[in-house]
Design an enzyme around this catalytic site. Sequence first.
Site, PDB file in Angstrom:
ATOM      1  N   THR A 149      42.561  37.447  49.746  1.00 15.79           N
ATOM      2  CA  THR A 149      41.241  37.465  49.114  1.00 15.79           C
ATOM      3  C   THR A 149      40.438  38.420  49.973  1.00 15.79           C
ATOM      4  O   THR A 149      40.888  38.768  51.068  1.00 15.79           O
ATOM      5  CB  THR A 149      40.665  36.024  49.177  1.00 15.79           C
ATOM      6  OG1 THR A 149      41.237  35.235  48.126  1.00 15.79           O
ATOM      7  CG2 THR A 149      39.167  35.943  49.066  1.00 15.79           C
ATOM      8  N   VAL A 197      41.135  28.484  38.527  1.00 20.41           N
ATOM      9  CA  VAL A 197      40.058  29.046  39.343  1.00 20.41           C
ATOM     10  C   VAL A 197      40.196  28.488  40.751  1.00 20.41           C
ATOM     11  O   VAL A 197      40.399  27.280  40.928  1.00 20.41           O
ATOM     12  CB  VAL A 197      38.673  28.694  38.753  1.00 20.41           C
ATOM     13  CG1 VAL A 197      37.562  29.202  39.667  1.00 20.41           C
ATOM     14  CG2 VAL A 197      38.522  29.275  37.351  1.00 20.41           C
ATOM     15  N   ASP A 246      38.897  28.619  45.105  1.00 14.92           N
ATOM     16  CA  ASP A 246      37.694  28.254  45.869  1.00 14.92           C
ATOM     17  C   ASP A 246      36.691  29.403  45.979  1.00 14.92           C
ATOM     18  O   ASP A 246      35.501  29.167  46.186  1.00 14.92           O
ATOM     19  CB  ASP A 246      38.101  27.839  47.283  1.00 14.92           C
ATOM     20  CG  ASP A 246      38.821  28.973  48.014  1.00 14.92           C
ATOM     21  OD1 ASP A 246      39.771  29.538  47.444  1.00 14.92           O
ATOM     22  OD2 ASP A 246      38.422  29.302  49.148  1.00 14.92           O
TER      23      ASP A 246
HETATM   24  N1  ASP Z   1      41.537  31.373  48.219  1.00 16.30           N
HETATM   25  C1  ASP Z   1      42.115  32.204  47.194  1.00 16.30           C
HETATM   26  C2  ASP Z   1      42.309  31.389  45.961  1.00 16.30           C
HETATM   27  O1  ASP Z   1      42.684  30.253  46.064  1.00 16.30           O
HETATM   28  C3  ASP Z   1      43.424  32.829  47.583  1.00 16.30           C
HETATM   29  C4  ASP Z   1      43.551  33.333  48.993  1.00 16.30           C
HETATM   30  O2  ASP Z   1      42.556  33.517  49.687  1.00 16.30           O
HETATM   31  O3  ASP Z   1      44.686  33.575  49.430  1.00 16.30           O
HETATM   32  O4  ASP Z   1      42.136  31.901  44.880  1.00 16.30           O
END
Ligand code: ASP
Length: 309
Positions: A176, A205, A207
């Site tokens: 992300t 969806v 976090d």
């Molecule tokens: N937190 C992000 C999600 O769950 C993915 C990630 O940061 O690896 O969509």
Amino acid sequence: MTTGFALAIHGGAGVAPRAQMSQDREAAYHAALARVLRTGESVLEAGGAALDAVTAAVAALEDEPLFNAGRGAVFTRDGTHEMDAAIMDGCTRRAGAVAGIIGPRNPVQLARAVMEQTDHVMMIGDGALALARDAGLAFEEDAYFFTQARWDSLQETLRMQADGTFDNDPSRRHGTVGAVARDRDGNLAAATSTGGMTAKRAGRVGDSPIIGAGTFANNVTCAISATGDGEAFIRHVVAHEIDARMRHAGQSLADAAEHVVQVELAAHEGSGGLIAIDCDGNVVMPFNCDGMYRGSVREGEAMQTAVYE
Ligand code: ASP
């Protein structure tokens, strides 16, 4: 402590294991992080607002195909893209977020349009895209968001799921992007943008666009952008938990963030990390996995970028 500006960015906690990381590839990540830091820093150097710095930094990360957001976003299990983004202004507690969108080149700019041009906090679907058009945001065809590496990861993940060898290795998640900043006026802001998790179900969806989970800013305490197993970060309301520990228990940002990442998340399959900044400009970047693409700069100091410990 500083009365100057400070900025931190991340390109996700889903880093490739060290053994698979070539020197050239690692150098490319450091160079990309440095370019993005410079983009955000130039806003703050010119006396710009934290909100503008995090918008510029996250848009630059979205444009960079190495990271899982905008161009370079991961694929759903149907082979489509669905992107989530959020932004929050720590001075006013205004916030904007979008989820499950495809089309706008920079989802963070659409999140900002939600914050500034509507009475709402979170938008999805055709209504969110209509707002993007009304706001004059740039759109791209699906091909713009395609990268061969993400497509290959999807095929590998689907194959592992089909033959029962899927191991939830964080490096296949691909991360992300996010930024947090404190400007010279002491205002804080945070922004996060993501393609989500490789092979997620359409409609899932994470976090990142959820205020208080993956994104949060409050001038009184801190600004936070998270990356990791989104479901665990939502269940533990990660960013708000850190803010609450600071307000109610008088913890420092470092103590609160360390506890949430290394104790609470680590004990509940919450692999990942976050970047955070407090009102004095202190920056912390804890993670509980192999690494996290990250970097920071403070006024008058040299910028730093890192991938592993
Ligand atoms: N937190 C992000 C999600 O769950 C993915 C990630 O940061 O690896 O969509």
